[in-house]
Design an enzyme around this catalytic site. Structure first.
Site, mmCIF file in Angstrom:
data_model
loop_
_atom_site.group_PDB
_atom_site.id
_atom_site.type_symbol
_atom_site.label_atom_id
_atom_site.label_comp_id
_atom_site.label_asym_id
_atom_site.label_seq_id
_atom_site.Cartn_x
_atom_site.Cartn_y
_atom_site.Cartn_z
ATOM 1 N N HIS A 50 37.742 -11.157 -3.036
ATOM 2 C CA HIS A 50 36.229 -9.645 -3.488
ATOM 3 C C HIS A 50 35.591 -9.014 -2.081
ATOM 4 O O HIS A 50 35.964 -9.175 -1.269
ATOM 5 C CB HIS A 50 35.210 -10.572 -4.068
ATOM 6 C CG HIS A 50 33.940 -11.377 -3.492
ATOM 7 N ND1 HIS A 50 33.645 -12.081 -3.516
ATOM 8 C CD2 HIS A 50 33.252 -10.992 -2.237
ATOM 9 C CE1 HIS A 50 33.100 -13.013 -3.149
ATOM 10 N NE2 HIS A 50 32.800 -12.327 -2.270
HETATM 11 P P1 TYD Z 1 32.039 -17.118 -5.037
HETATM 12 O O1 TYD Z 1 31.128 -15.946 -4.907
HETATM 13 O O2 TYD Z 1 32.662 -17.014 -5.837
HETATM 14 O O3 TYD Z 1 32.682 -17.516 -3.734
HETATM 15 P P2 TYD Z 1 32.886 -17.109 -2.856
HETATM 16 O O4 TYD Z 1 33.114 -15.798 -2.685
HETATM 17 O O5 TYD Z 1 32.586 -17.996 -1.593
HETATM 18 O O6 TYD Z 1 34.257 -18.012 -2.835
HETATM 19 O O7 TYD Z 1 30.701 -17.777 -5.198
HETATM 20 C C1 TYD Z 1 30.937 -19.287 -5.914
HETATM 21 C C2 TYD Z 1 29.579 -19.696 -7.745
HETATM 22 O O8 TYD Z 1 29.114 -19.293 -6.208
HETATM 23 C C3 TYD Z 1 29.510 -18.395 -8.257
HETATM 24 O O9 TYD Z 1 29.871 -19.356 -9.786
HETATM 25 C C4 TYD Z 1 28.449 -17.966 -8.436
HETATM 26 C C5 TYD Z 1 28.014 -18.897 -7.657
HETATM 27 N N1 TYD Z 1 26.583 -17.696 -6.098
HETATM 28 C C6 TYD Z 1 24.660 -17.900 -6.648
HETATM 29 O O10 TYD Z 1 25.216 -18.264 -7.638
HETATM 30 N N2 TYD Z 1 24.641 -17.037 -6.071
HETATM 31 C C7 TYD Z 1 24.939 -17.264 -4.488
HETATM 32 O O11 TYD Z 1 24.570 -16.650 -3.633
HETATM 33 C C8 TYD Z 1 26.536 -17.003 -3.786
HETATM 34 C C9 TYD Z 1 27.121 -16.661 -2.949
HETATM 35 C C10 TYD Z 1 27.530 -17.597 -5.137
#
Ligand code: TYD
Length: 133
Positions: A50
């Site tokens: 992303h």
């Molecule tokens: P995600 O952004 O997909 O993680 P990465 O970028 O490491 O692949 O986040 C995973 C899950 O955690 C998603 O359901 C959103 C949640 N999340 C939060 O609730 N708060 C946060 O600060 C972050 C970074 C993620």
């Protein structure tokens, strides 16, 4: 490319090493709104995929290693994070993917905004459109 590696200032003596990251400093060029951490990662699982419209962040591998793929829509580069004294600053509008996590890799992320799913760009095609627009 809107990213760079930061060499944190290490304060060390015979007892061990210490790093302090203060907001709006040489090492953290934004106000800190959130800190989160990632652990229990798996070598075959990729994360990220992303970009952020607003968020700036600094990622530190507190333990273990992983590889970041960074893409500004024109170029794609890879960076290994494998030391707690290095930070990876990623600015706005950079596509990122994380992969090749070592077992036990622990990432700490210092972020400039609270979590807001609306400022994520989760499709690479949409990312390309956003940066061209
Ligand atoms: P995600 O952004 O997909 O993680 P990465 O970028 O490491 O692949 O986040 C995973 C899950 O955690 C998603 O359901 C959103 C949640 N999340 C939060 O609730 N708060 C946060 O600060 C972050 C970074 C993620």
């Amino acid at each position: 490319m809107n990213y760079r590696l930061i060499d944190f200032n290490i304060m060390g003596d015979s007892r061990g090493k210490l790093i302090a990251a203060e907001e709006l400093s040489e090492f953290v060029p934004f106000e800190i709104k959130r800190v989160y951490w990632i652990f229990d990662t798996l070598p075959d699982e990729e994360r990220g995929k992303h970009a952020h419209k607003e968020l700036e962040q600094i990622i530190v591998a507190m333990d273990g290693a992983c590889q970041f793929v960074l893409d500004d829509g024109k170029k794609r580069e890879t960076v290994w994070l494998n030391r707690p004294d290095k930070g990876l600053y990623i600015g706005k509008n950079m596509w990122r993917e994380m992969r090749h996590f070592s077992y036990g890799c622990k990432l700490m992320i210092i972020a400039s905004t609270k979590y807001d799913p609306k400022e994520y760009i989760r499709s690479y095609d949409e990312f390309l459109k956003t940066i061209k627009g």
